[in-house]
Design a protein around this motif. Structure first.
Motif, short mmCIF file in Angstrom:
data_model
loop_
_atom_site.label_atom_id
_atom_site.label_comp_id
_atom_site.label_asym_id
_atom_site.label_seq_id
_atom_site.Cartn_x
_atom_site.Cartn_y
_atom_site.Cartn_z
N UNK A 150 -34.15 20.48 55.48
CA UNK A 150 -33.66 19.14 54.99
C UNK A 150 -34.19 18.81 53.82
N UNK A 151 -35.39 19.30 53.36
CA UNK A 151 -35.73 19.02 51.96
C UNK A 151 -34.70 19.51 51.00
N UNK A 152 -34.29 20.92 51.30
CA UNK A 152 -33.58 21.72 50.30
C UNK A 152 -32.07 21.03 50.25
N UNK A 153 -31.51 20.44 51.35
CA UNK A 153 -30.38 19.77 51.23
C UNK A 153 -30.44 18.52 50.58
N UNK A 154 -31.44 17.69 50.71
CA UNK A 154 -31.59 16.56 50.18
C UNK A 154 -31.80 16.65 48.81
N UNK A 155 -32.62 17.72 48.23
CA UNK A 155 -33.00 17.89 46.87
C UNK A 155 -32.20 18.62 46.00
N UNK A 156 -31.41 19.56 46.66
CA UNK A 156 -30.61 20.63 45.82
C UNK A 156 -29.03 20.32 45.90
N UNK A 157 -28.49 19.66 46.80
CA UNK A 157 -26.88 19.49 46.79
C UNK A 157 -26.57 18.78 45.69
N UNK A 158 -25.60 19.10 44.95
CA UNK A 158 -25.41 18.48 43.81
C UNK A 158 -25.82 18.60 42.62
N UNK A 159 -26.85 19.31 42.45
CA UNK A 159 -27.67 19.85 41.07
C UNK A 159 -26.83 20.79 40.33
N UNK A 160 -26.98 20.70 38.97
CA UNK A 160 -26.57 21.82 38.14
C UNK A 160 -27.38 23.13 38.03
N UNK A 161 -26.85 24.09 38.29
CA UNK A 161 -27.83 25.49 38.21
C UNK A 161 -26.99 26.18 37.12
N UNK A 162 -27.48 26.70 36.20
CA UNK A 162 -26.84 27.40 35.00
C UNK A 162 -25.50 26.75 34.77
N UNK A 163 -25.51 25.50 34.82
CA UNK A 163 -24.34 24.91 34.33
C UNK A 163 -23.10 24.66 35.38
N UNK A 164 -23.47 24.88 36.64
CA UNK A 164 -22.47 24.83 37.63
C UNK A 164 -22.93 23.86 38.85
N UNK A 165 -22.21 23.09 39.36
CA UNK A 165 -22.60 22.28 40.19
C UNK A 165 -22.90 22.99 41.60
N UNK A 166 -23.84 22.96 42.35
CA UNK A 166 -24.00 23.79 43.50
C UNK A 166 -23.90 22.96 44.74
N UNK A 167 -23.40 23.40 45.70
CA UNK A 167 -23.09 22.60 47.17
C UNK A 167 -24.27 23.25 48.06
N UNK A 168 -25.20 22.42 48.69
CA UNK A 168 -26.20 22.92 49.65
C UNK A 168 -25.93 22.18 50.87
N UNK A 169 -25.90 22.87 51.78
CA UNK A 169 -25.42 22.15 53.41
C UNK A 169 -26.16 23.02 54.12
N UNK A 170 -26.22 22.08 55.62
CA UNK A 170 -26.94 22.88 57.02
C UNK A 170 -25.57 23.79 57.37
N UNK A 171 -26.15 24.84 58.03
CA UNK A 171 -25.24 25.64 58.68
C UNK A 171 -25.90 25.66 60.20
N UNK A 172 -25.06 25.25 61.04
CA UNK A 172 -25.26 25.18 62.49
C UNK A 172 -25.27 26.37 63.47
N UNK A 173 -24.53 27.08 63.18
CA UNK A 173 -24.31 28.51 63.88
C UNK A 173 -24.28 29.62 63.20
N UNK A 174 -25.08 30.21 62.21
CA UNK A 174 -24.76 31.11 61.35
C UNK A 174 -24.84 32.66 62.14
N UNK A 175 -23.95 33.22 61.87
CA UNK A 175 -23.71 34.60 62.49
C UNK A 175 -23.76 35.62 61.29
N UNK A 176 -24.97 36.39 61.48
CA UNK A 176 -25.22 37.53 60.14
C UNK A 176 -24.35 38.47 60.36
#
Length: 138
Positions: free
Chosen positions: A89-115
């Protein structure tokens, strides 16, 4: 959906949660998963770089930086698992939409991750992949 539109929608949902102070947040639907998706990454970032950036929000137990099978070059997205789901929750709220090395990143939850399947993984790693690493609530 366009990644930028999705990112803006996530930010709107977070703002609504703050404004109305509701007890049920949109994050609650992901309470059983400690995995997040990170997209839009610069292709020269490594797993170590991702650990350095995202570990500020909690203990990271798994990073799957998706790479091209032939070249080994990053495809620009990854999946990260935290020890504690609250870190997502902290990561999604704080990191979604920031610029990292000049690129806007998308951070979102994953409900059902299949490794990915890994025949070389030890028994403990396979168990973690199958059961996940989020705490179990009764």
């Amino acid at each position: 959906m366009n990644p930028m539109t999705n990112m803006k929608n996530v930010l709107k949902l977070s703002d609504q949660d703050l404004k109305f102070g509701g007890k049920n947040s949109w994050h609650d639907q992901y309470k059983d998963s400690a995995w997040i998706f990170v997209g839009g990454l610069p292709s020269d970032l490594t797993e170590g770089d991702l650990l350095a950036v995202f570990s500020q929000y909690g203990e990271i137990v798994n990073v799957n930086l998706v790479r091209d099978k032939k070249t080994g070059k990053s495809k620009g997205f990854c999946f990260i698992c935290f020890e504690d789901q609250r870190s997502t929750i902290l990561t999604v709220d704080n990191m979604n939409g920031i610029k990292l090395l000049g690129r806007t990143i998308r951070v979102d939850h994953v409900a059902d991750y299949k490794p990915p399947k890994d025949d070389k993984a030890d028994e403990e790693t396979r168990r973690l992949y199958m059961e996940g690493c989020a705490p179990k609530y009764s």
